[in-house]
Design an enzyme around this catalytic site. Structure first.
Site, PDB file in Angstrom:
ATOM      1  CG  HIS A   1      -0.245  -0.026   2.520  1.00  0.00           C
ATOM      2  ND1 HIS A   1      -0.184  -1.141   3.301  1.00  0.00           N
ATOM      3  CD2 HIS A   1       0.448   0.923   3.173  1.00  0.00           C
ATOM      4  CE1 HIS A   1       0.515  -0.903   4.382  1.00  0.00           C
ATOM      5  NE2 HIS A   1       0.915   0.357   4.337  1.00  0.00           N
TER       6      HIS A   1
HETATM    7  C1  T46 Z   1       2.667   0.888   7.023  1.00  0.00           C
HETATM    8  C2  T46 Z   1       3.424  -0.352   7.354  1.00  0.00           C
HETATM    9  C3  T46 Z   1       4.885  -0.092   7.592  1.00  0.00           C
HETATM   10  C4  T46 Z   1      -5.038  -0.472  12.980  1.00  0.00           C
HETATM   11  O1  T46 Z   1      -6.176  -0.736  13.397  1.00  0.00           O
HETATM   12  N1  T46 Z   1      -4.340   0.570  13.520  1.00  0.00           N
HETATM   13  C5  T46 Z   1      -3.093   0.898  13.103  1.00  0.00           C
HETATM   14  O2  T46 Z   1      -2.494   1.862  13.628  1.00  0.00           O
HETATM   15  C6  T46 Z   1      -2.510   0.125  12.049  1.00  0.00           C
HETATM   16  C7  T46 Z   1      -1.114   0.475  11.541  1.00  0.00           C
HETATM   17  C8  T46 Z   1      -3.213  -0.908  11.510  1.00  0.00           C
HETATM   18  N2  T46 Z   1      -4.453  -1.199  11.972  1.00  0.00           N
HETATM   19  C9  T46 Z   1      -5.173  -2.363  11.426  1.00  0.00           C
HETATM   20  C10 T46 Z   1      -5.538  -2.261   9.964  1.00  0.00           C
HETATM   21  C11 T46 Z   1      -5.530  -3.719   9.513  1.00  0.00           C
HETATM   22  O3  T46 Z   1      -6.780  -4.303   9.795  1.00  0.00           O
HETATM   23  O4  T46 Z   1      -4.305  -3.495  11.551  1.00  0.00           O
HETATM   24  C12 T46 Z   1      -4.481  -4.365  10.433  1.00  0.00           C
HETATM   25  C13 T46 Z   1      -3.164  -4.619   9.731  1.00  0.00           C
HETATM   26  O5  T46 Z   1      -2.755  -3.403   9.078  1.00  0.00           O
HETATM   27  P1  T46 Z   1      -1.997  -3.426   7.676  1.00  0.00           P
HETATM   28  O6  T46 Z   1      -2.477  -4.560   6.860  1.00  0.00           O
HETATM   29  O7  T46 Z   1      -2.087  -2.068   7.080  1.00  0.00           O
HETATM   30  O8  T46 Z   1      -0.490  -3.734   8.154  1.00  0.00           O
HETATM   31  P2  T46 Z   1       0.842  -3.635   7.306  1.00  0.00           P
HETATM   32  O9  T46 Z   1       1.887  -4.307   8.102  1.00  0.00           O
HETATM   33  O10 T46 Z   1       0.632  -4.089   5.904  1.00  0.00           O
HETATM   34  O11 T46 Z   1       1.140  -2.056   7.227  1.00  0.00           O
HETATM   35  C14 T46 Z   1       1.485  -1.338   8.399  1.00  0.00           C
HETATM   36  C15 T46 Z   1       0.766   0.010   8.418  1.00  0.00           C
HETATM   37  O12 T46 Z   1      -0.652  -0.201   8.292  1.00  0.00           O
HETATM   38  C16 T46 Z   1       1.216   0.921   7.306  1.00  0.00           C
HETATM   39  O13 T46 Z   1       0.775   2.233   7.557  1.00  0.00           O
HETATM   40  O14 T46 Z   1       3.194   1.793   6.401  1.00  0.00           O
HETATM   41  O15 T46 Z   1       2.887  -1.106   8.442  1.00  0.00           O
END
Ligand code: T46
Length: 146
Positions: A55
């Site tokens: 993303h």
């Molecule tokens: C990024 C990389 C480095 C939340 O509810 N609160 C939060 O603060 C975050 C970061 C995520 N979430 C939820 C959203 C999804 O349901 O946690 C779940 C996993 O998030 P995501 O799939 O976006 O995780 P990554 O590891 O792909 O990405 C994360 C960050 O979301 C993103 O901003 O830059 O780490």
């Protein structure tokens, strides 16, 4: 591309040279981080071969630190790609807005800490690569409606 490493202080205590006392890394928001920190989160216990991310963010700025172990971070836009290895708790990676990121090759027990400029806001994410490329091309052309 607006992504680069940031070196923090790595203080090795030498009070008692017979016994290693470890490393201490202070991070002072106003001084070390190029934005006001509004949120901190961390990623742990990532299974082998997992790739996270896929993303971009429209506005969010972040600094990533691997506090234990190692991880690779690929940061790209439609024109350029850089891969950073984070394996030192005193080195961070700043990622500015508008860049696609993927995190992979997490070592066992890797701990990825993230300092973020905004609270969690799903509307700031672009999670579809094609949509992201269209967005990035519009930005490149200077379309200020983004
Ligand atoms: C990024 C990389 C480095 C939340 O509810 N609160 C939060 O603060 C975050 C970061 C995520 N979430 C939820 C959203 C999804 O349901 O946690 C779940 C996993 O998030 P995501 O799939 O976006 O995780 P990554 O590891 O792909 O990405 C994360 C960050 O979301 C993103 O901003 O830059 O780490």
């Amino acid at each position: 591309m607006n992504a680069h490493k940031i070196e923090f202080q790595d203080i090795v205590d030498i009070k008692n040279e017979d016994r290693p006392m470890g490393h201490l890394t202070p991070i002072e928001g106003d001084f070390d981080i190029p934005f006001e920190i509004r949120r901190i989160y961390y990623i742990t216990r990532v299974p082998e071969h997992t790739i996270r991310g896929f993303h971009a963010h429209k506005e969010l700025e972040q600094v990533l630190l691997c506090l234990n172990g190692a991880v690779k971070i690929s940061v790209s836009d439609p024109f350029c790609k850089q891969v950073f290895v984070l394996d030192d708790p005193a080195t961070g990676l700043y990622i500015g807005p508008g860049l696609w990121r993927e995190m992979y090759d997490f070592s066992p027990a890797a701990v990825l800490l993230v300092l973020a400029s905004q609270r969690y806001e799903e509307a700031d994410y672009i999670r579809d690569y094609r949509t992201y490329c269209e967005y990035a091309y519009r930005l490149e052309k200077g379309d200020s409606n983004e």
